[in-house]
Every structure is written in C-alpha cells, then in structure tokens.
Design a protein around this motif. Structure first.
Motif, mmCIF file in Angstrom:
data_model
loop_
_atom_site.group_PDB
_atom_site.id
_atom_site.type_symbol
_atom_site.label_atom_id
_atom_site.label_comp_id
_atom_site.label_asym_id
_atom_site.label_seq_id
_atom_site.Cartn_x
_atom_site.Cartn_y
_atom_site.Cartn_z
ATOM 1 N N THR A 155 0.827 -1.201 0.000
ATOM 2 C CA THR A 155 0.000 0.000 0.000
ATOM 3 C C THR A 155 0.865 1.256 0.000
ATOM 4 O OG1 THR A 155 -1.764 -1.154 1.196
ATOM 5 C CG2 THR A 155 -1.804 1.254 1.249
ATOM 6 N N LEU A 156 1.902 1.277 0.845
ATOM 7 C CA LEU A 156 2.796 2.433 0.876
ATOM 8 C C LEU A 156 3.614 2.536 -0.406
ATOM 9 C CD1 LEU A 156 4.127 2.575 4.552
ATOM 10 C CD2 LEU A 156 2.285 3.873 3.483
ATOM 11 N N HIS A 157 3.966 1.386 -0.979
ATOM 12 C CA HIS A 157 4.686 1.398 -2.260
ATOM 13 C C HIS A 157 3.821 2.029 -3.348
ATOM 14 C CE1 HIS A 157 7.180 0.166 -5.595
ATOM 15 N NE2 HIS A 157 6.190 -0.546 -6.108
ATOM 16 N N LEU A 158 2.550 1.699 -3.376
ATOM 17 C CA LEU A 158 1.651 2.288 -4.375
ATOM 18 C C LEU A 158 1.494 3.788 -4.156
ATOM 19 C CD1 LEU A 158 -1.193 -0.385 -4.666
ATOM 20 C CD2 LEU A 158 0.806 -0.065 -6.134
ATOM 21 N N ARG A 159 1.504 4.216 -2.911
ATOM 22 C CA ARG A 159 1.409 5.649 -2.629
ATOM 23 C C ARG A 159 2.616 6.390 -3.220
ATOM 24 N NH1 ARG A 159 -0.881 9.220 1.075
ATOM 25 N NH2 ARG A 159 0.458 10.988 1.623
ATOM 26 N N THR A 160 3.788 5.744 -3.135
ATOM 27 C CA THR A 160 5.007 6.370 -3.660
ATOM 28 C C THR A 160 5.009 6.395 -5.182
ATOM 29 O OG1 THR A 160 6.253 5.624 -1.717
ATOM 30 C CG2 THR A 160 7.519 6.254 -3.671
ATOM 31 N N THR A 161 4.585 5.294 -5.797
ATOM 32 C CA THR A 161 4.639 5.197 -7.258
ATOM 33 C C THR A 161 3.432 5.816 -7.941
ATOM 34 O OG1 THR A 161 3.566 3.015 -7.204
ATOM 35 C CG2 THR A 161 5.975 3.079 -7.097
ATOM 36 N N GLY A 162 2.345 5.999 -7.191
ATOM 37 C CA GLY A 162 1.130 6.545 -7.782
ATOM 38 C C GLY A 162 0.350 5.537 -8.593
ATOM 39 N N GLY A 163 0.695 4.274 -8.492
ATOM 40 C CA GLY A 163 -0.006 3.244 -9.246
ATOM 41 C C GLY A 163 -1.176 2.667 -8.479
ATOM 42 N N GLY A 164 -1.807 1.680 -9.085
ATOM 43 C CA GLY A 164 -2.916 0.985 -8.459
ATOM 44 C C GLY A 164 -2.589 -0.475 -8.254
ATOM 45 N N PHE A 165 -3.457 -1.146 -7.508
ATOM 46 C CA PHE A 165 -3.236 -2.560 -7.228
ATOM 47 C C PHE A 165 -3.199 -3.334 -8.541
ATOM 48 C CE2 PHE A 165 -4.145 -6.881 -6.081
ATOM 49 C CZ PHE A 165 -3.572 -7.038 -4.827
ATOM 50 N N GLY A 166 -2.132 -4.140 -8.726
ATOM 51 C CA GLY A 166 -1.974 -4.879 -9.969
ATOM 52 C C GLY A 166 -1.581 -6.322 -9.731
ATOM 53 N N PRO A 167 -1.559 -7.109 -10.780
ATOM 54 C CA PRO A 167 -1.227 -8.539 -10.639
ATOM 55 C C PRO A 167 0.210 -8.792 -10.203
ATOM 56 C CG PRO A 167 -1.393 -7.915 -12.959
ATOM 57 C CD PRO A 167 -1.900 -6.753 -12.167
ATOM 58 N N SER A 168 1.087 -7.796 -10.314
ATOM 59 C CA SER A 168 2.479 -7.999 -9.908
ATOM 60 C C SER A 168 2.606 -8.230 -8.396
ATOM 61 C CB SER A 168 3.327 -6.791 -10.312
ATOM 62 O OG SER A 168 2.885 -5.616 -9.643
ATOM 63 N N PHE A 169 1.558 -7.907 -7.649
ATOM 64 C CA PHE A 169 1.587 -8.131 -6.204
ATOM 65 C C PHE A 169 1.732 -9.618 -5.883
ATOM 66 C CE2 PHE A 169 -0.977 -9.300 -2.428
ATOM 67 C CZ PHE A 169 -0.247 -8.647 -1.441
ATOM 68 N N TRP A 170 1.093 -10.459 -6.669
ATOM 69 C CA TRP A 170 1.015 -11.877 -6.330
ATOM 70 C C TRP A 170 2.337 -12.619 -6.464
ATOM 71 C CZ3 TRP A 170 -2.901 -12.335 -3.431
ATOM 72 C CH2 TRP A 170 -4.044 -11.569 -3.667
ATOM 73 N N PRO A 171 3.110 -12.441 -7.548
ATOM 74 C CA PRO A 171 4.421 -13.116 -7.566
ATOM 75 C C PRO A 171 5.355 -12.604 -6.480
ATOM 76 C CG PRO A 171 4.152 -11.694 -9.485
ATOM 77 C CD PRO A 171 2.815 -11.788 -8.846
ATOM 78 N N ALA A 172 5.294 -11.314 -6.181
ATOM 79 C CA ALA A 172 6.124 -10.784 -5.099
ATOM 80 C C ALA A 172 5.728 -11.420 -3.770
ATOM 81 C CB ALA A 172 5.987 -9.262 -5.020
ATOM 82 N N LEU A 173 4.429 -11.550 -3.547
ATOM 83 C CA LEU A 173 3.957 -12.189 -2.322
ATOM 84 C C LEU A 173 4.413 -13.645 -2.260
ATOM 85 C CD1 LEU A 173 2.240 -11.908 0.247
ATOM 86 C CD2 LEU A 173 0.269 -12.692 -1.102
ATOM 87 N N ALA A 174 4.356 -14.340 -3.397
ATOM 88 C CA ALA A 174 4.802 -15.732 -3.432
ATOM 89 C C ALA A 174 6.282 -15.842 -3.071
ATOM 90 C CB ALA A 174 4.551 -16.331 -4.817
ATOM 91 N N VAL A 175 7.094 -14.912 -3.574
ATOM 92 C CA VAL A 175 8.529 -14.933 -3.292
ATOM 93 C C VAL A 175 8.784 -14.783 -1.793
ATOM 94 C CG1 VAL A 175 10.711 -13.690 -3.601
ATOM 95 C CG2 VAL A 175 9.216 -14.092 -5.561
ATOM 96 N N VAL A 176 8.165 -13.792 -1.174
ATOM 97 C CA VAL A 176 8.441 -13.544 0.244
ATOM 98 C C VAL A 176 7.846 -14.633 1.125
ATOM 99 C CG1 VAL A 176 6.438 -12.056 0.684
ATOM 100 C CG2 VAL A 176 8.514 -11.752 2.016
ATOM 101 N N VAL A 177 6.707 -15.204 0.743
ATOM 102 C CA VAL A 177 6.124 -16.297 1.523
ATOM 103 C C VAL A 177 7.025 -17.531 1.475
ATOM 104 C CG1 VAL A 177 4.227 -17.970 1.578
ATOM 105 C CG2 VAL A 177 3.734 -15.529 1.416
ATOM 106 N N LEU A 178 7.545 -17.851 0.294
ATOM 107 C CA LEU A 178 8.438 -19.003 0.171
ATOM 108 C C LEU A 178 9.744 -18.775 0.934
ATOM 109 C CD1 LEU A 178 7.889 -19.794 -3.611
ATOM 110 C CD2 LEU A 178 7.357 -21.332 -1.704
ATOM 111 N N ALA A 179 10.253 -17.562 0.901
ATOM 112 C CA ALA A 179 11.495 -17.267 1.624
ATOM 113 C C ALA A 179 11.298 -17.365 3.131
ATOM 114 C CB ALA A 179 12.007 -15.882 1.241
ATOM 115 N N THR A 180 10.187 -16.821 3.627
ATOM 116 C CA THR A 180 9.924 -16.885 5.068
ATOM 117 C C THR A 180 9.562 -18.303 5.507
ATOM 118 O OG1 THR A 180 7.646 -16.151 4.656
ATOM 119 C CG2 THR A 180 9.252 -14.466 5.278
ATOM 120 N N LEU A 181 9.006 -19.090 4.593
ATOM 121 C CA LEU A 181 8.704 -20.484 4.914
ATOM 122 C C LEU A 181 9.977 -21.239 5.285
ATOM 123 C CD1 LEU A 181 6.660 -22.830 5.048
ATOM 124 C CD2 LEU A 181 7.085 -23.210 2.605
ATOM 125 N N HIS A 182 11.070 -20.915 4.615
ATOM 126 C CA HIS A 182 12.336 -21.570 4.942
ATOM 127 C C HIS A 182 12.701 -21.349 6.403
ATOM 128 C CE1 HIS A 182 16.498 -22.894 4.813
ATOM 129 N NE2 HIS A 182 16.831 -21.731 5.344
#
Length: 282
Positions: A155-182
C-alpha cells in the motif's frame, strides 16, 4: 516493558530485521512491478521500517501470551513465563502502542486501515482455539498476520509510485512467503525432538521437512527470476548459499543451524533492496 524487551525482543537484531524486511519487500514490489527504472526508497519506506519494528514487538507479545504454557516448560526464562511481566500489563501496552502505530500511519488512510486490521486479527489468535502444538494449523491461522504486513508495505509502495493494485503483487507475495517459509520450517528441524517439542519433523518426518527447507528458497528465487527477468536479478542468487551450507552441516548434526536460516532471510531482504535500487527490471 523494558524487562519484556530484554528477554523476548532483543532490540538490535529485531530492529535490523525489521528495517531489512521493510526495505527488502518494498524493493521486491518494485522489482516485480511495471518497469520504472531504479527504485528509490523515501520517507514512506522509513515509516514502514519503524512500523514493522514496533509491530514485531506487538506480535512478540501475542506469541508469548499464546505460548505461555509451552514456555513454562521449554523456555522458562522468558519474561512472561518467569513472572517478570503479566498478561494484563502486556495487553495494556499492546493497546497503547497499537493505537500509536495506527496514528503514525494516518498519512495514508489505507495503510493505517491495514495495520489496524492486522493488529485486531492478531488479538483473535489469543482466543481459545486448536492446540498450538498442531504446527501446520497454527501456521495457517497465523499467516494473515504476515500477509497483512506485506499488504501494508505494498500500500505504501503504491502511494510512492502513484499506481494501483496490480497482478504484480502476487508473484512478489509468493517470493516472500516461500522465503519466510524456509525460516519457519528450518529453525525447528531436529533429528531427535525432545518430549513435547514443537517441530514439523513430528508431522511430516525428517526427509520431507528437510526437503521443504531446502526447496523453498530455490522456489522463491525461481519465481522472482520469472517475474523480474533481467541481469540485475542475479544479485538475488548469493543468499541461496546459506541454506545450502546449513543443509551440508546438518548431514552431521542433530539440529539445523537456525542462525543460517535467519541470515538467509536477512540476506534475501538485502538482495531484493539492492537489486531494485541498482536497476530493477529496467
């Protein structure tokens, strides 16, 4: 509260982890988002780092209250288990600090709302529920706590970039979830669990648990490379050496080196931030 922080929330590593988390995951969102040149953190990122650091303290309060019966047996030196602090005093601090945390983020109403929802959800985990020893179910019930923090950073990242919620959120979320799963799985791996010890080994067996610990960082890297294909993404590969080293050492040890699991996640956060700042997907 000072006694609780000394015993359950060591400030230096905790704050370092929070800062790397905020900057690293925000950089990750920049990496997987639309090409926009190198990422530059700003004041919002600093506020996010402060928020994550304080929020982690509040989540430590929730975890210690929820794990009190277990800690009285296995971690009797923790402040709550030792009787240095009380459940009611910790909950009062939770309410006061949580309210201040929401106020700090009111410059973005959506970010403040996400933090408020996350703090409220964490309190629901204190209600009577399944046996905390059922690690998989407990992990599923607790996962919204971290997912909401990632949404807050987005949400704060979107405020900085001025963009809206997009599909790129999901692969990023997958990356961090898999990393924290370790980290979640690896820090509990042991060949010979003590009576009553909470470890995924008792649920899945040692080979499957080790496989998850080894493959989750690899999967996180693969998803990131596919989501942000560029030469710069090679900077995110070095942290993989830490799980590999931990696995090699575990072949002759009784317990997985939890420090290496922590350092892997820390190094991943740093690599995401550095990659995004260096050039990202541009």
């Amino acid at each position: 509260m000072r006694a609780f922080i000394r015993g359950s929330y060591p400030p230096v590593p905790s704050i370092l982890f929070a800062v790397c988390w905020a900057y690293g995951v925000t950089g990750l969102f920049a990496l997987t988002g639309p090409p926009a040149g190198p990422w530059r953190p700003g004041l919002g990122t600093a506020v996010a780092a402060l928020t994550i650091a304080v929020d982690m303290l509040l989540m430590r309060i929730v975890d210690d209250i929820r794990d009190l019966p277990y800690d009285r047996v296995h971690n009797p030196d923790r402040p709550l288990a030792a009787g240095v602090v009380t459940r009611s005093s910790l909950l009062r601090w939770y309410g006061v600090i949580g309210a201040l945390l929401v106020l700090v983020n009111l410059f973005d109403c959506w970010a403040a709302l996400v933090i408020a929802v996350q703090l409220a959800y964490a309190l629901l985990l204190l209600l009577p529920g399944p046996d905390p020893g059922r690690l998989v179910l407990t992990l599923l019930l607790s996962s919204p706590v971290q997912l909401l923090l990632h949404l807050y950073l987005y949400t704060l990242h979107l405020r900085t970039t001025g963009g809206g919620f997009g599909p790129s959120f999901w692969p990023a979320l997958a990356v961090v979830v898999l990393a924290t799963l370790h980290l979640e799985v690896a820090k509990k791996i042991t060949r010979s669990p003590r009576p009553g010890e909470r470890t995924y080994v008792t649920t899945f067996g040692l080979p499957a648990t080790v496989a998850v610990a080894v493959l989750s960082p690899v999967a996180a890297t693969v998803v990131l490379v596919l989501a942000a294909p560029s030469a710069w993404v090679l900077l995110t590969l070095p942290p993989l050496a830490l799980p590999a080293l931990a696995w090699w050492r575990f072949r002759r040890a009784d317990r997985w080196d939890a420090r290496l699991a922590f350092f892997y996640l820390l190094a991943s956060f740093v690599s995401w931030a550095v990659t995004a700042a260096a050039g990202g997907t541009s």
